[in-house]
Motif scaffolding. Structure first.
Motif, PDB file in Angstrom:
ATOM      1  N   VAL A  81     111.461  71.776  55.601  1.00 56.71           N
ATOM      2  CA  VAL A  81     112.638  71.252  56.604  1.00 56.71           C
ATOM      3  C   VAL A  81     113.984  71.324  56.078  1.00 56.71           C
ATOM      4  O   VAL A  81     114.759  71.636  56.496  1.00 56.71           O
ATOM      5  CB  VAL A  81     112.271  70.274  57.383  1.00 56.71           C
ATOM      6  CG1 VAL A  81     113.363  69.714  58.275  1.00 56.71           C
ATOM      7  CG2 VAL A  81     110.962  70.370  58.213  1.00 56.71           C
ATOM      8  N   PHE A  82     113.953  71.105  54.676  1.00 61.50           N
ATOM      9  CA  PHE A  82     115.276  70.621  54.116  1.00 61.50           C
ATOM     10  C   PHE A  82     116.038  71.864  53.625  1.00 61.50           C
ATOM     11  O   PHE A  82     117.119  71.829  53.184  1.00 61.50           O
ATOM     12  CB  PHE A  82     114.931  69.711  52.719  1.00 61.50           C
ATOM     13  CG  PHE A  82     114.417  68.408  53.250  1.00 61.50           C
ATOM     14  CD1 PHE A  82     114.948  67.516  54.239  1.00 61.50           C
ATOM     15  CD2 PHE A  82     113.177  68.135  52.638  1.00 61.50           C
ATOM     16  CE1 PHE A  82     114.337  66.627  54.665  1.00 61.50           C
ATOM     17  CE2 PHE A  82     112.532  66.927  53.086  1.00 61.50           C
ATOM     18  CZ  PHE A  82     113.233  66.096  53.827  1.00 61.50           C
ATOM     19  N   GLY A  83     115.577  73.036  53.506  1.00 62.05           N
ATOM     20  CA  GLY A  83     116.221  74.349  53.299  1.00 62.05           C
ATOM     21  C   GLY A  83     115.298  75.473  53.529  1.00 62.05           C
ATOM     22  O   GLY A  83     114.236  75.385  54.058  1.00 62.05           O
ATOM     23  N   ASP A  84     115.978  76.569  52.918  1.00 54.18           N
ATOM     24  CA  ASP A  84     115.162  77.775  53.243  1.00 54.18           C
ATOM     25  C   ASP A  84     114.198  77.966  52.000  1.00 54.18           C
ATOM     26  O   ASP A  84     114.174  78.861  51.637  1.00 54.18           O
ATOM     27  CB  ASP A  84     116.188  78.934  53.261  1.00 54.18           C
ATOM     28  CG  ASP A  84     117.000  78.720  54.688  1.00 54.18           C
ATOM     29  OD1 ASP A  84     116.497  78.129  55.569  1.00 54.18           O
ATOM     30  OD2 ASP A  84     118.069  79.234  54.652  1.00 54.18           O
ATOM     31  N   THR A  85     113.219  76.921  51.653  1.00 54.12           N
ATOM     32  CA  THR A  85     112.683  77.038  50.791  1.00 54.12           C
ATOM     33  C   THR A  85     110.983  77.613  51.362  1.00 54.12           C
ATOM     34  O   THR A  85     110.952  77.035  52.303  1.00 54.12           O
ATOM     35  CB  THR A  85     112.267  75.700  49.740  1.00 54.12           C
ATOM     36  OG1 THR A  85     112.094  74.802  50.567  1.00 54.12           O
ATOM     37  CG2 THR A  85     113.448  75.497  49.254  1.00 54.12           C
ATOM     38  N   PRO A  86     110.321  78.305  50.827  1.00 56.55           N
ATOM     39  CA  PRO A  86     109.004  78.617  51.268  1.00 56.55           C
ATOM     40  C   PRO A  86     108.049  77.638  51.009  1.00 56.55           C
ATOM     41  O   PRO A  86     108.211  76.506  50.309  1.00 56.55           O
ATOM     42  CB  PRO A  86     108.358  79.921  50.461  1.00 56.55           C
ATOM     43  CG  PRO A  86     109.270  79.738  49.078  1.00 56.55           C
ATOM     44  CD  PRO A  86     110.508  79.209  49.392  1.00 56.55           C
ATOM     45  N   ARG A  87     107.102  77.564  51.938  1.00 54.36           N
ATOM     46  CA  ARG A  87     105.946  76.455  51.835  1.00 54.36           C
ATOM     47  C   ARG A  87     105.359  76.529  50.497  1.00 54.36           C
ATOM     48  O   ARG A  87     104.991  77.494  49.724  1.00 54.36           O
ATOM     49  CB  ARG A  87     104.829  76.622  52.926  1.00 54.36           C
ATOM     50  CG  ARG A  87     105.594  76.815  54.528  1.00 54.36           C
ATOM     51  CD  ARG A  87     105.785  75.314  55.114  1.00 54.36           C
ATOM     52  NE  ARG A  87     105.997  75.363  56.248  1.00 54.36           N
ATOM     53  CZ  ARG A  87     106.309  74.314  57.249  1.00 54.36           C
ATOM     54  NH1 ARG A  87     106.550  73.377  56.472  1.00 54.36           N
ATOM     55  NH2 ARG A  87     106.668  74.652  58.446  1.00 54.36           N
ATOM     56  N   THR A  88     105.060  75.378  49.994  1.00 54.83           N
ATOM     57  CA  THR A  88     104.715  75.239  48.649  1.00 54.83           C
ATOM     58  C   THR A  88     103.141  75.012  48.611  1.00 54.83           C
ATOM     59  O   THR A  88     102.427  75.427  47.572  1.00 54.83           O
ATOM     60  CB  THR A  88     105.230  73.960  47.846  1.00 54.83           C
ATOM     61  OG1 THR A  88     104.793  72.706  48.705  1.00 54.83           O
ATOM     62  CG2 THR A  88     106.625  73.951  47.653  1.00 54.83           C
ATOM     63  N   ALA A  89     102.420  75.149  49.740  1.00 54.82           N
ATOM     64  CA  ALA A  89     101.083  74.860  49.810  1.00 54.82           C
ATOM     65  C   ALA A  89     100.498  75.449  51.034  1.00 54.82           C
ATOM     66  O   ALA A  89     101.376  75.760  52.021  1.00 54.82           O
ATOM     67  CB  ALA A  89     100.316  73.341  49.598  1.00 54.82           C
ATOM     68  N   THR A  90      99.265  75.752  51.231  1.00 53.97           N
ATOM     69  CA  THR A  90      98.383  76.288  52.501  1.00 53.97           C
ATOM     70  C   THR A  90      97.748  74.993  53.065  1.00 53.97           C
ATOM     71  O   THR A  90      97.248  74.132  52.179  1.00 53.97           O
ATOM     72  CB  THR A  90      97.510  77.374  52.164  1.00 53.97           C
ATOM     73  OG1 THR A  90      98.207  78.387  51.449  1.00 53.97           O
ATOM     74  CG2 THR A  90      96.668  77.752  53.413  1.00 53.97           C
ATOM     75  N   VAL A  91      98.033  74.731  54.244  1.00 53.53           N
ATOM     76  CA  VAL A  91      97.349  73.440  55.129  1.00 53.53           C
ATOM     77  C   VAL A  91      96.294  73.948  56.063  1.00 53.53           C
ATOM     78  O   VAL A  91      96.824  74.975  56.920  1.00 53.53           O
ATOM     79  CB  VAL A  91      98.498  72.507  55.632  1.00 53.53           C
ATOM     80  CG1 VAL A  91      97.810  71.517  56.364  1.00 53.53           C
ATOM     81  CG2 VAL A  91      99.381  71.887  54.516  1.00 53.53           C
ATOM     82  N   VAL A  92      95.190  73.528  56.160  1.00 53.51           N
ATOM     83  CA  VAL A  92      94.044  73.943  56.780  1.00 53.51           C
ATOM     84  C   VAL A  92      93.299  72.609  57.378  1.00 53.51           C
ATOM     85  O   VAL A  92      93.232  71.606  56.616  1.00 53.51           O
ATOM     86  CB  VAL A  92      92.858  74.714  55.930  1.00 53.51           C
ATOM     87  CG1 VAL A  92      91.771  75.324  56.555  1.00 53.51           C
ATOM     88  CG2 VAL A  92      93.571  75.931  55.161  1.00 53.51           C
ATOM     89  N   ALA A  93      93.011  72.714  58.541  1.00 51.45           N
ATOM     90  CA  ALA A  93      92.313  71.614  59.314  1.00 51.45           C
ATOM     91  C   ALA A  93      90.869  71.356  58.584  1.00 51.45           C
ATOM     92  O   ALA A  93      90.221  72.239  58.550  1.00 51.45           O
ATOM     93  CB  ALA A  93      92.074  72.027  60.940  1.00 51.45           C
ATOM     94  N   ARG A  94      90.684  70.211  58.074  1.00 52.72           N
ATOM     95  CA  ARG A  94      89.309  69.893  57.758  1.00 52.72           C
ATOM     96  C   ARG A  94      88.602  69.673  58.754  1.00 52.72           C
ATOM     97  O   ARG A  94      87.042  69.652  58.526  1.00 52.72           O
ATOM     98  CB  ARG A  94      89.449  68.642  56.746  1.00 52.72           C
ATOM     99  CG  ARG A  94      88.142  68.240  56.453  1.00 52.72           C
ATOM    100  CD  ARG A  94      88.539  66.962  55.287  1.00 52.72           C
ATOM    101  NE  ARG A  94      88.809  67.520  53.879  1.00 52.72           N
ATOM    102  CZ  ARG A  94      88.253  67.143  52.910  1.00 52.72           C
ATOM    103  NH1 ARG A  94      87.341  66.126  52.811  1.00 52.72           N
ATOM    104  NH2 ARG A  94      88.435  67.715  51.680  1.00 52.72           N
ATOM    105  N   THR A  95      89.059  69.039  59.796  1.00 57.04           N
ATOM    106  CA  THR A  95      88.468  68.331  61.068  1.00 57.04           C
ATOM    107  C   THR A  95      89.142  68.938  62.122  1.00 57.04           C
ATOM    108  O   THR A  95      90.451  69.325  61.958  1.00 57.04           O
ATOM    109  CB  THR A  95      88.241  66.977  61.046  1.00 57.04           C
ATOM    110  OG1 THR A  95      89.471  66.547  60.965  1.00 57.04           O
ATOM    111  CG2 THR A  95      87.624  66.449  59.801  1.00 57.04           C
ATOM    112  N   PRO A  96      88.714  68.767  63.237  1.00 48.30           N
ATOM    113  CA  PRO A  96      89.623  69.058  64.415  1.00 48.30           C
ATOM    114  C   PRO A  96      90.740  68.387  64.546  1.00 48.30           C
ATOM    115  O   PRO A  96      90.696  66.899  64.132  1.00 48.30           O
ATOM    116  CB  PRO A  96      88.567  68.579  65.592  1.00 48.30           C
ATOM    117  CG  PRO A  96      87.466  68.951  65.238  1.00 48.30           C
ATOM    118  CD  PRO A  96      87.383  68.440  63.798  1.00 48.30           C
ATOM    119  N   ALA A  97      91.918  68.888  64.547  1.00 43.73           N
ATOM    120  CA  ALA A  97      93.221  67.878  64.268  1.00 43.73           C
ATOM    121  C   ALA A  97      94.132  68.183  65.614  1.00 43.73           C
ATOM    122  O   ALA A  97      94.420  69.018  66.125  1.00 43.73           O
ATOM    123  CB  ALA A  97      93.966  68.212  63.162  1.00 43.73           C
TER     124      ALA A  97
END
Length: 195
Positions: free
Chosen positions: A91-107
């Motif tokens: 959100v703070f700049g035009d930097t790419p995401r640093t990680a992949t985020v995956v649902a471990r459970t329904p979220a």
């Protein structure tokens, strides 16, 4: 805001998050009015490392895995649960995401657009401090074990690993997900060689 989320539960998630806790009821209600909801099934990808980030998410319900693919394997950096914020770095700049985020459970999540998050931070010193504190904690959970791993690798190279060093590695490993499991495997191998 979409209809598929309980407003009281969403409000509690915001009020319980350290970034939004001190904003007061009215600003949190304004955030809820602007936020979109996101539902994820188990295994669904919220975002991938390298993608551009224009929003952050507050977890209302469920758990997310934060993963980094190193090309030679994937490392689980964290498991995030209700009331935690994810994706704020993008959100703070035009930097790419640093990680992949995956649902471990329904979220179920609240999606906060960049403009809304930046507006919150501009108008609240407490929220800005909370984000910096959270980022500092995350860095510390990675820096400390990496430093220990570096020291351990040098000690192993010189065949100087002692009991105190093994205990420090074991303590660090408990908070690191799959990275910690690798630490544990290394520790067991070192201990087996010392017998």
């Amino acid at each position: 805001m979409a209809e598929n989320i309980d407003l009281a539960e969403a409000a509690a998630a915001l009020a319980g998050n350290s970034v939004f806790r001190d904003l007061g009821e009215k600003p949190r209600q304004d955030i809820l009015a602007k936020a979109e909801t996101v539902d994820l099934a188990v295994g669904a990808v919220l975002f991938q490392r390298g993608e551009s980030g224009d929003c952050a998410f507050v977890i209302v319900d469920g758990e997310l895995d934060v993963l980094v693919d190193l090309g030679i394997g994937t490392v689980e950096l964290a498991v995030l649960g209700p009331r935690q914020l994810v994706g704020e770095i993008g959100v703070f700049g035009d930097t790419p995401r640093t990680a992949t985020v995956v649902a471990r459970t329904p979220a179920r999540l609240l999606r906060l657009d960049r403009a809304d998050v930046l507006d919150i931070l501009t108008n609240s010193a407490a929220a800005s401090r909370a984000i910096i504190t959270n980022l500092g904690r995350r860095l510390n959970t990675v820096n400390q074990p990496l430093a220990l791993l570096s020291v351990a690798a040098r000690a192993l190279k010189r065949d100087e690993m002692d009991t105190e060093g093994l205990e420090a590695l074991t303590a660090a490993a408990k908070n690191l997900g799959s990275f910690g499991e690798s630490f544990d495997e290394m520790i067991r191998e070192v201990q087996a060689k010392q017998v």
